[in-house]
Scaffold this motif. Structure first.
Motif, PDB file in Angstrom:
ATOM      1  N   HIS A 170       0.852  -1.191   0.000  1.00  0.00           N
ATOM      2  CA  HIS A 170       0.000   0.000   0.000  1.00  0.00           C
ATOM      3  C   HIS A 170       0.887   1.240   0.000  1.00  0.00           C
TER       4      HIS A 170
ATOM      5  N   SER B  82      -6.215 -10.034  -8.699  1.00  0.00           N
ATOM      6  CA  SER B  82      -7.119  -8.883  -8.539  1.00  0.00           C
ATOM      7  C   SER B  82      -7.792  -8.868  -7.171  1.00  0.00           C
TER       8      SER B  82
ATOM      9  N   LEU C 233      -5.242  -7.841  -4.573  1.00  0.00           N
ATOM     10  CA  LEU C 233      -4.970  -6.405  -4.640  1.00  0.00           C
ATOM     11  C   LEU C 233      -6.132  -5.594  -4.064  1.00  0.00           C
ATOM     12  N   ASP C 234      -7.350  -6.109  -4.215  1.00  0.00           N
ATOM     13  CA  ASP C 234      -8.508  -5.440  -3.610  1.00  0.00           C
ATOM     14  C   ASP C 234      -8.389  -5.418  -2.093  1.00  0.00           C
TER      15      ASP C 234
ATOM     16  N   ARG D 226      -5.568  -2.820  -1.150  1.00  0.00           N
ATOM     17  CA  ARG D 226      -5.935  -1.415  -1.329  1.00  0.00           C
ATOM     18  C   ARG D 226      -6.719  -0.858  -0.145  1.00  0.00           C
TER      19      ARG D 226
ATOM     20  N   ALA E   1      -2.846  -2.013 -12.095  1.00  0.00           N
ATOM     21  CA  ALA E   1      -3.620  -1.641 -10.910  1.00  0.00           C
ATOM     22  C   ALA E   1      -3.364  -0.194 -10.524  1.00  0.00           C
TER      23      ALA E   1
ATOM     24  N   TYR F  36      -5.387   2.284  -8.020  1.00  0.00           N
ATOM     25  CA  TYR F  36      -5.124   1.602  -6.752  1.00  0.00           C
ATOM     26  C   TYR F  36      -4.003   2.321  -6.006  1.00  0.00           C
TER      27      TYR F  36
END
Length: 277
Positions: A129, A187, A190-191, A194, A214, A219
């Motif tokens: 992040h 994906s 990564l969600d 984030r 992303a 993101y």
């Protein structure tokens, strides 16, 4: 009494002739040519590799590569979207002929799958992040790391990756995660990332192209600059059909020689990922 057998029936019998983990010699190629259809497995949320666009249509570099392969074979393409772990298991049950996904052709996978041609090169990286204080790989020591299940990145996180693919270099593990969380796709991982540093994850290990896509999509992430390892990616089929394997290999060579593969990679990544880094 004469018995008439339709072309479709012949094609269907050829498909059934393929077992769950191997293909009878010539059966897959014969089926593709008889039905004039190449069935290709791709993902709906694999980042730039393959995704559903605003029109809810499959799009991405793998989709374009598959379309180009079909065009050069003189057939149409039909996409199917199985889970990644089903693809890697080799239990295709005759549902598709070719799988994409930039799979790294390891020797372990070669026990169940066949890799007729390399078509892309990439770098596996760690992404965190944007608020993370991590600046280098060693900063991920003891952290919660997300990976796609049954991937080379999962093997890296668990320190079980064997760099036995073409052009591979020795692996140096720079950190040991405190926990490795597996996901169906990059994906989804990564969600989770984030949401914030450490909310669910501290980092995700994935391909650099996925990270770049992303970040471009908004993101709040940043890549740790040092790659984990460099990869080669192969077209995937089931073992046992040398005729089909040779045809795919020749087609990819033709796409490389005439610039088709290069154009697709530059279109999607602004760099030619068909060339080794």
């Amino acid at each position: 009494m004469k018995i008439y057998v339709s072309l479709a029936a012949v094609a269907a019998s050829l498909v059934i002739a393929c077992s769950s983990s191997t293909a009878n010699a010539g059966a897959v190629l014969d089926g593709v040519l008889a039905t004039k259809t190449l069935r290709v497995a791709v993902g709906t949320d694999w980042g730039t590799i393959s995704f559903l666009n605003d029109k809810h249509e499959l799009d991405g570099s793998d989709v374009d590569v598959a379309k180009a392969i079909a065009q050069k074979l003189g057939v149409k393409v039909q996409f199917v979207t199985p889970a990644w772990d089903i693809i890697t298991s080799g239990k295709w049950e005759g549902r598709w002929d070719v799988a994409m996904g930039e799979m790294v052709p390891t020797k372990a996978r070669a026990e169940k799958l066949s890799f007729p041609a390399l078509y892309a090169y990439g770098a596996a990286v760690a992404v965190v992040h944007k608020d993370s204080k991590a600046a280098k790989l060693s900063d991920l020591e003891g952290k919660i790391v997300g990976v796609t299940a049954s991937s080379s990145n999962e093997n890296y996180a668990n320190h079980t990756l064997t760099p036995d693919w073409e052009g591979a270099k020795p692996i140096e593990y720079k950190f040991t995660p405190g926990e490795v969380k597996t996901y169906g796709t990059d994906s989804v991982a990564l969600d989770d990332l984030r949401l914030g540093d450490g909310v669910r994850l501290h980092a995700v290990l994935t391909d650099r192209s996925v990270v770049q896509s992303a970040i471009k999509a908004g993101y709040p992430l940043k890549e740790l600059s040092e790659p984990l390892f460099f990869t080669t990616s192969a077209i995937v089929i089931l073992p046992g059909d040398k005729e089909f394997s040779d045809k795919i290999a020749a087609t990819i060579k033709k796409m490389r020689d005439d610039g088709t593969l290069s154009k697709i990679m530059i279109k999607w990544y602004s760099v030619d990922r068909s060339i080794a880094q």
